[in-house]
Design a protein around this motif. Structure first.
Motif, PDB file in Angstrom:
ATOM      1  N   VAL A   9     100.287  70.937  -9.344  1.00 28.65           N
ATOM      2  CA  VAL A   9     100.518  69.569  -8.878  1.00 28.65           C
ATOM      3  C   VAL A   9     101.080  69.645  -7.465  1.00 28.65           C
ATOM      4  N   VAL A  10     100.516  68.875  -6.549  1.00 25.41           N
ATOM      5  CA  VAL A  10     100.978  68.843  -5.160  1.00 25.41           C
ATOM      6  C   VAL A  10     101.351  67.408  -4.810  1.00 25.41           C
ATOM      7  N   SER A  11     102.618  67.168  -4.503  1.00 22.59           N
ATOM      8  CA  SER A  11     103.034  65.828  -4.079  1.00 22.59           C
ATOM      9  C   SER A  11     103.076  65.769  -2.559  1.00 22.59           C
ATOM     10  N   GLY A  12     102.761  64.609  -2.016  1.00 26.24           N
ATOM     11  CA  GLY A  12     102.839  64.445  -0.569  1.00 26.24           C
ATOM     12  C   GLY A  12     101.631  64.969   0.171  1.00 26.24           C
ATOM     13  N   GLU A  28      92.350  79.711  -3.891  1.00 28.16           N
ATOM     14  CA  GLU A  28      92.862  80.811  -4.711  1.00 28.16           C
ATOM     15  C   GLU A  28      92.596  80.610  -6.197  1.00 28.16           C
ATOM     16  N   GLY A  29      91.737  79.654  -6.535  1.00 30.40           N
ATOM     17  CA  GLY A  29      91.266  79.518  -7.901  1.00 30.40           C
ATOM     18  C   GLY A  29      91.936  78.462  -8.745  1.00 30.40           C
ATOM     19  N   ALA A  30      92.865  77.696  -8.184  1.00 32.42           N
ATOM     20  CA  ALA A  30      93.606  76.716  -8.986  1.00 32.42           C
ATOM     21  C   ALA A  30      92.833  75.420  -9.179  1.00 32.42           C
ATOM     22  N   ARG A  31      93.242  74.693 -10.206  1.00 33.48           N
ATOM     23  CA  ARG A  31      92.915  73.282 -10.348  1.00 33.48           C
ATOM     24  C   ARG A  31      94.092  72.514  -9.744  1.00 33.48           C
ATOM     25  N   VAL A  32      93.829  71.489  -8.969  1.00 37.28           N
ATOM     26  CA  VAL A  32      94.910  70.788  -8.284  1.00 37.28           C
ATOM     27  C   VAL A  32      94.953  69.321  -8.687  1.00 37.28           C
ATOM     28  N   VAL A  33      96.169  68.826  -8.812  1.00 38.78           N
ATOM     29  CA  VAL A  33      96.405  67.410  -9.068  1.00 38.78           C
ATOM     30  C   VAL A  33      97.226  66.893  -7.901  1.00 38.78           C
ATOM     31  N   LEU A  34      96.671  65.959  -7.160  1.00 42.22           N
ATOM     32  CA  LEU A  34      97.209  65.552  -5.877  1.00 42.22           C
ATOM     33  C   LEU A  34      97.863  64.182  -5.967  1.00 42.22           C
ATOM     34  N   GLY A  35      99.035  64.058  -5.359  1.00 42.63           N
ATOM     35  CA  GLY A  35      99.731  62.783  -5.327  1.00 42.63           C
ATOM     36  C   GLY A  35     100.180  62.441  -3.923  1.00 42.63           C
ATOM     37  N   VAL A  87     104.291  71.743  -6.460  1.00 37.69           N
ATOM     38  CA  VAL A  87     104.657  71.985  -5.064  1.00 37.69           C
ATOM     39  C   VAL A  87     105.077  70.658  -4.448  1.00 37.69           C
ATOM     40  N   HIS A  88     106.272  70.628  -3.887  1.00 36.79           N
ATOM     41  CA  HIS A  88     106.843  69.390  -3.354  1.00 36.79           C
ATOM     42  C   HIS A  88     106.710  69.348  -1.829  1.00 36.79           C
ATOM     43  N   VAL A  89     105.661  68.687  -1.359  1.00 36.37           N
ATOM     44  CA  VAL A  89     105.465  68.528   0.085  1.00 36.37           C
ATOM     45  C   VAL A  89     105.968  67.165   0.558  1.00 36.37           C
ATOM     46  N   ALA A  90     105.959  66.179  -0.318  1.00 36.71           N
ATOM     47  CA  ALA A  90     106.355  64.818   0.069  1.00 36.71           C
ATOM     48  C   ALA A  90     107.742  64.816   0.705  1.00 36.71           C
ATOM     49  N   ALA A  91     107.864  64.166   1.849  1.00 36.41           N
ATOM     50  CA  ALA A  91     109.149  64.143   2.560  1.00 36.41           C
ATOM     51  C   ALA A  91     109.183  62.982   3.542  1.00 36.41           C
ATOM     52  N   LYS A 130     107.698  74.016 -18.761  1.00 31.90           N
ATOM     53  CA  LYS A 130     108.324  74.869 -19.777  1.00 31.90           C
ATOM     54  C   LYS A 130     107.278  75.463 -20.710  1.00 31.90           C
ATOM     55  N   GLU A 131     106.237  74.708 -20.996  1.00 32.82           N
ATOM     56  CA  GLU A 131     105.151  75.265 -21.799  1.00 32.82           C
ATOM     57  C   GLU A 131     104.480  76.416 -21.052  1.00 32.82           C
ATOM     58  N   ALA A 132     104.291  76.237 -19.741  1.00 31.85           N
ATOM     59  CA  ALA A 132     103.726  77.325 -18.937  1.00 31.85           C
ATOM     60  C   ALA A 132     104.663  78.524 -18.933  1.00 31.85           C
ATOM     61  N   GLY A 133     105.966  78.255 -18.834  1.00 36.15           N
ATOM     62  CA  GLY A 133     106.942  79.334 -18.868  1.00 36.15           C
ATOM     63  C   GLY A 133     106.918  80.092 -20.179  1.00 36.15           C
ATOM     64  N   ALA A 134     106.726  79.380 -21.269  1.00 35.22           N
ATOM     65  CA  ALA A 134     106.649  80.019 -22.581  1.00 35.22           C
ATOM     66  C   ALA A 134     105.417  80.914 -22.682  1.00 35.22           C
ATOM     67  N   ARG A 135     104.364  80.550 -21.942  1.00 36.33           N
ATOM     68  CA  ARG A 135     103.147  81.372 -21.930  1.00 36.33           C
ATOM     69  C   ARG A 135     103.275  82.564 -20.996  1.00 36.33           C
ATOM     70  N   GLY A 136     104.292  82.546 -20.129  1.00 29.58           N
ATOM     71  CA  GLY A 136     104.469  83.684 -19.227  1.00 29.58           C
ATOM     72  C   GLY A 136     105.015  83.361 -17.864  1.00 29.58           C
ATOM     73  N   ASP A 137     104.717  82.153 -17.329  1.00 33.07           N
ATOM     74  CA  ASP A 137     105.197  81.891 -15.978  1.00 33.07           C
ATOM     75  C   ASP A 137     104.958  80.441 -15.574  1.00 33.07           C
ATOM     76  N   GLY A 138     106.002  79.773 -15.115  1.00 32.68           N
ATOM     77  CA  GLY A 138     105.901  78.455 -14.508  1.00 32.68           C
ATOM     78  C   GLY A 138     106.605  78.500 -13.164  1.00 32.68           C
ATOM     79  N   SER A 139     106.220  77.629 -12.241  1.00 34.38           N
ATOM     80  CA  SER A 139     106.773  77.724 -10.887  1.00 34.38           C
ATOM     81  C   SER A 139     106.985  76.359 -10.258  1.00 34.38           C
ATOM     82  N   VAL A 140     108.134  76.210  -9.608  1.00 35.36           N
ATOM     83  CA  VAL A 140     108.433  75.056  -8.766  1.00 35.36           C
ATOM     84  C   VAL A 140     108.588  75.580  -7.341  1.00 35.36           C
ATOM     85  N   VAL A 141     107.852  75.005  -6.413  1.00 35.40           N
ATOM     86  CA  VAL A 141     107.938  75.418  -5.011  1.00 35.40           C
ATOM     87  C   VAL A 141     108.350  74.214  -4.180  1.00 35.40           C
ATOM     88  N   MET A 142     109.501  74.319  -3.547  1.00 41.56           N
ATOM     89  CA  MET A 142     110.001  73.254  -2.690  1.00 41.56           C
ATOM     90  C   MET A 142     109.709  73.588  -1.224  1.00 41.56           C
TER      91      MET A 142
END
Length: 264
Positions: A9-12, A28-35, A87-91, A130-142
């Motif tokens: 998910v990409v905001s901003g 890089e192969g991701a599916r993206v959800v844009l806001g 990923v938090h781009v909105a500012a 958290k579901e992604a984390g339970a599967r192995g890895d989740g990430s927040v990028v500011m």
């Protein structure tokens, strides 16, 4: 690919860094959800990075509105089954000047977007992260800013710097809070970044000084260790790394992407 089979998910999303982050993630192969707040910008970005529409979704979202944050997160889950990274781009970075003559209601507005808005969007994504984390890895990028650790001399944006400094403090707490759930929290801190914002500054400075834009650009580049300023795309590549499993051992960290202008 760094982000194969991941949903980000990409905001901003706009014409600068938000667009470059979306493009890097898809590349890089991701599916993206844009806001973003503007449908026209969202549509243009989605069309550019994913012409056939199979790996992207978007909806308008103002991160000052908790319901809209939740709707963007829900779109990611409905369309792609979850969220692996946000990923938090909105500012808000248009409030200029220092403290002495500041309108502190404007500072509150900056904090509501840059600090609280980022936290609202993070919280909306937490169940899926958290579901992604339970599967192995989740990430927040500011997205932070070099100006929160080294006050610039050319352009004074004290409110923006303070809000991003507060966001770094929040990052440390979130890294501790979410680490047990397998969710990492990191910050990319750009310095001068060649893209639409800095291009506009260079044009304005050149007109004000009666010089050529190339001279203003050269003066900025000379401040860097490389010596050339980083581009929006360089920052986006760092974001993609933090969002990927290649950074699965990294949390609670700030990475300056500034061509070596400021080192610590």
């Amino acid at each position: 690919m760094l982000l194969a089979d991941r949903t980000v998910v990409v905001s901003g999303v706009g014409a600068g860094l938000g667009h470059e982050v979306a493009a890097a993630c898809v590349r890089e192969g991701a599916r993206v959800v844009l806001g973003a707040r503007t449908e026209a910008r969202l549509s243009a970005c989605a069309e550019a990075v994913d012409p056939d529409g199979t790996r992207s979704a978007h909806r308008t979202a103002d991160i000052r509105d908790e319901a809209q944050c939740e709707q963007l997160a829900a779109l990611a889950v409905e369309r792609f089954g979850g969220i692996d990274a946000v990923v938090h781009v909105a500012a808000l970075d248009t409030v200029m000047g220092g403290l002495q003559d500041a309108d502190l209601t404007e500072w509150q507005r900056v904090l509501d977007v840059n600090l609280l808005g980022t936290l609202r969007m993070t919280r909306a994504c937490l169940p899926a992260l958290k579901e992604a984390g339970a599967r192995g890895d989740g990430s927040v990028v500011m997205i932070g800013t070099q100006s929160s650790v080294a006050a610039p001399t050319q352009v004074r944006q004290a409110a923006y710097a303070a809000s991003k400094g507060a966001l770094v403090s929040a990052m440390y707490s979130l890294a501790r809070e979410l680490g047990p759930h397998g969710v990492r929290v990191n910050t990319v801190q750009p310095g001068w970044m060649w893209g639409p914002m800095v291009e506009g500054y260079v044009a304005w400075a050149a007109e004000s000084e009666g010089t050529a834009p190339e001279q203003v650009r050269a003066r900025l580049d000379a401040r860097m260790a490389l010596p050339r300023m980083a581009e929006d795309g360089d920052v986006a590549e760092a974001v993609a790394f933090f969002a990927s499993a290649r950074a699965r051992g990294i949390t609670g960290q700030c990475l300056l992407v500034n061509a070596g202008e400021h080192m610590r």
